[in-house]
Design an enzyme around this catalytic site. Structure first.
Site, mmCIF file in Angstrom:
data_model
loop_
_atom_site.group_PDB
_atom_site.id
_atom_site.type_symbol
_atom_site.label_atom_id
_atom_site.label_comp_id
_atom_site.label_asym_id
_atom_site.label_seq_id
_atom_site.Cartn_x
_atom_site.Cartn_y
_atom_site.Cartn_z
ATOM 1 N N SER A 1 0.748 -1.427 -0.067
ATOM 2 C CA SER A 1 -0.046 0.034 -0.058
ATOM 3 C C SER A 1 0.987 1.185 0.100
ATOM 4 O O SER A 1 0.631 2.243 -0.709
ATOM 5 C CB SER A 1 -1.049 0.065 1.096
ATOM 6 O OG SER A 1 -1.544 -1.205 1.369
ATOM 7 N N LYS B 1 -0.649 -11.582 5.561
ATOM 8 C CA LYS B 1 -0.222 -10.392 5.885
ATOM 9 C C LYS B 1 -1.792 -9.871 6.412
ATOM 10 O O LYS B 1 -2.335 -9.457 5.457
ATOM 11 C CB LYS B 1 0.557 -9.355 4.985
ATOM 12 C CG LYS B 1 0.618 -8.096 5.597
ATOM 13 C CD LYS B 1 1.341 -7.174 4.557
ATOM 14 C CE LYS B 1 0.749 -5.879 4.489
ATOM 15 N NZ LYS B 1 1.420 -5.064 3.413
HETATM 16 O O1 IO9 Z 1 2.263 -0.694 2.845
HETATM 17 C C1 IO9 Z 1 1.701 -1.769 3.314
HETATM 18 O O2 IO9 Z 1 1.791 -2.700 2.262
HETATM 19 C C2 IO9 Z 1 1.226 -1.893 4.382
HETATM 20 O O3 IO9 Z 1 0.800 -2.974 4.600
HETATM 21 C C3 IO9 Z 1 0.811 -0.850 5.139
HETATM 22 C C4 IO9 Z 1 1.114 -1.232 6.533
HETATM 23 O O4 IO9 Z 1 2.117 -2.244 6.770
HETATM 24 C C5 IO9 Z 1 1.280 0.103 7.460
HETATM 25 O O5 IO9 Z 1 2.223 -0.366 8.516
HETATM 26 O O6 IO9 Z 1 0.578 0.742 7.499
#
Ligand code: IO9
Length: 442
Positions: free
Chosen positions: A124, A243
């Site tokens: 993300s 995840k």
């Molecule tokens: O960037 C990603 O793929 C996440 O899962 C974001 C997430 O890890 C976070 O700490 O906000």
């Protein structure tokens, strides 16, 4: 005499004929028995097939395909150990919003010195929804060229359709990904029930040359990968783990519990609940905050796995607010259980701003993501300063032009009474900014 001989010969011939007829009859009977047996076998096969097709139809209605193709790496799935910390790396862009591969490379050089298990590319925080398929593959190639061989490259290959996801997965595997991270399709979220999702991920895993990690991030997608789906998918030989960015510790604990007979690994999807996730059986974390405080997040992992819970707790508490500020998981009331309300505030723009403060290239996000407002920037700085990560010492007036700060230089690590401190000197470009000496206390 002769007559007797003839009669005996005739009798013998008659017996022979009768024996032949008997044998022929027996052969015919045997054939009839074999035909009956074959018919029985055929019927049984038919019954079995109808049973199995019935079963398959049930399974397919639940999305589980009966026979999983052996990709060349199913065996790899059993071997790949996901334990550890992964930053979902940010994608730097030029002012023209092209991918800035030079700045990406400079960030990678710095990540290489931090004890990460590997990197997540196109998570993300990588702004993957805003990249073209070609850019997504090119970024994976660039990271592969730079990443040390002992680090794992997990590439985000999720698309909306199963077909597109398979195609991109195969391209990313060819580009050097060790595993793919596949996010739940969500545009037609009302139809993304367990059978649909299980069929999607099963087909992707059937056709992926590298192991698959499921990615559930309800705050961004608006849907959570259901437990029954995860349990079914955990049996697929080419699905490594999950995840979970949902932040619901009971859900994470239940998933670990329900899949413990499989070689299935769960990663926490944020540094804000990393310790809690470890306590219920997660084996690592994919944490946006690791882009900024990578060593500290790795230290938290170390403290958790070595049972130093008091120190882990103290460190975890200091990471919650900075993590909240930079986490890319957008705020959505529906999917914001209390624990994670703290973990979602300013998102990728904040992550990239914080990266600049800590010596990495962050820069601007790609439109339509907007830069932080001044108030948000102040809030972000407070979140880091109030937890002792960013202490402005001798802060003088900054009159930055639009050029994001860069050219940072880490001087030394200094242990003072168990505390580690790093001094950073910045010399920004393009603006009337002055040297700022910031004492970062860890
Ligand atoms: O960037 C990603 O793929 C996440 O899962 C974001 C997430 O890890 C976070 O700490 O906000």
């Amino acid at each position: 005499m002769i007559k007797a001989l003839i009669e005996r010969e005739e009798r013998r011939e008659g017996e022979g004929e009768r024996r032949g007829e008997r044998e022929e009859g027996e052969r015919e009977e045997e054939k009839r028995r074999e035909t009956r047996r074959e018919g029985g076998r055929r019927e049984e096969r038919g019954r079995r097939e109808s049973r199995s097709w019935r079963a398959v139809s049930v399974l397919l209605s639940e999305g589980l395909s009966p026979a999983w193709k052996q990709t060349r790496n199913h065996a790899a799935a059993a071997r790949l150990d996901l334990r550890g910390i992964y930053p979902p790396i940010a994608t730097p862009f030029t002012p023209q919003e092209d991918v800035d591969f030079q700045k990406l490379e400079e960030n990678l050089q710095k990540y290489a010195k931090i004890p990460f298990r590997g990197l997540v590319v196109q998570g993300s925080n990588g702004e993957y929804p805003f990249l073209t398929e070609e850019e997504r593959v090119e970024v994976v190639k660039a990271v592969r060229r730079s990443l040390p061989a002992d680090k794992l490259l997990m590439a985000g290959s999720g698309c909306e359709s199963t077909k597109a996801t398979i195609q991109l997965t195969q391209k990313m595997a060819a580009a050097g990904a060790d595993a793919v991270l596949v996010v739940t399709p969500c545009f037609y979220k009302g139809k993304m029930n367990s059978p649909a999702l299980v069929q999607h991920f099963t087909k992707v895993a059937d056709n992926s040359p590298v192991p698959v990690v499921l990615y559930s991030v309800p705050a961004n997608t608006g849907l959570e990968l259901p437990l029954d789906a995860v349990m079914g998918l955990s049996e697929h030989p080419n699905i490594l783990g999950l995840k979970d960015s949902g932040g619901d510790i009971t859900q994470i604990g239940l998933i670990v519990h329900k899949t413990k007979t499989q070689d299935f690994q769960v990663l926490a999807g944020s540094a804000g609940f990393l310790m809690a996730a470890y306590s219920v059986g997660a084996v690592g974390g994919v944490c946006a905050l690791a882009n900024v405080l990578g060593r500290e997040v790795c230290e938290l992992e170390h403290l958790c796995v070595s049972g130093r819970l008091e120190e882990a707790r103290a460190l975890q508490q200091r990471l919650i607010e900075p993590n909240a500020a930079v986490s890319s998981i957008c705020c959505t009331e529906d999917f914001d259980p209390p624990l994670t309300q703290v973990t979602r505030k300013l998102g990728v723009p904040a992550l990239k701003q914080a990266m600049e403060w800590f010596g990495f290239h962050g820069g601007a996000c790609r439109s339509p993501l907007q830069p932080l407002t001044e108030a948000e920037t102040q809030q972000l700085r407070r979140d880091f300063c109030s937890n002792g990560w960013l202490i402005a010492v001798g802060l003088r007036k900054f009159n930055l032009s639009n050029t994001p700060m860069n050219n940072s230089r880490m001087s030394t690590w200094k242990h003072t009474g168990g505390q580690q401190s790093r001094w950073f000197w910045w010399a920004g470009f393009g603006g009337a900014c002055e040297d700022q000496q910031v004492h970062k206390q860890v």
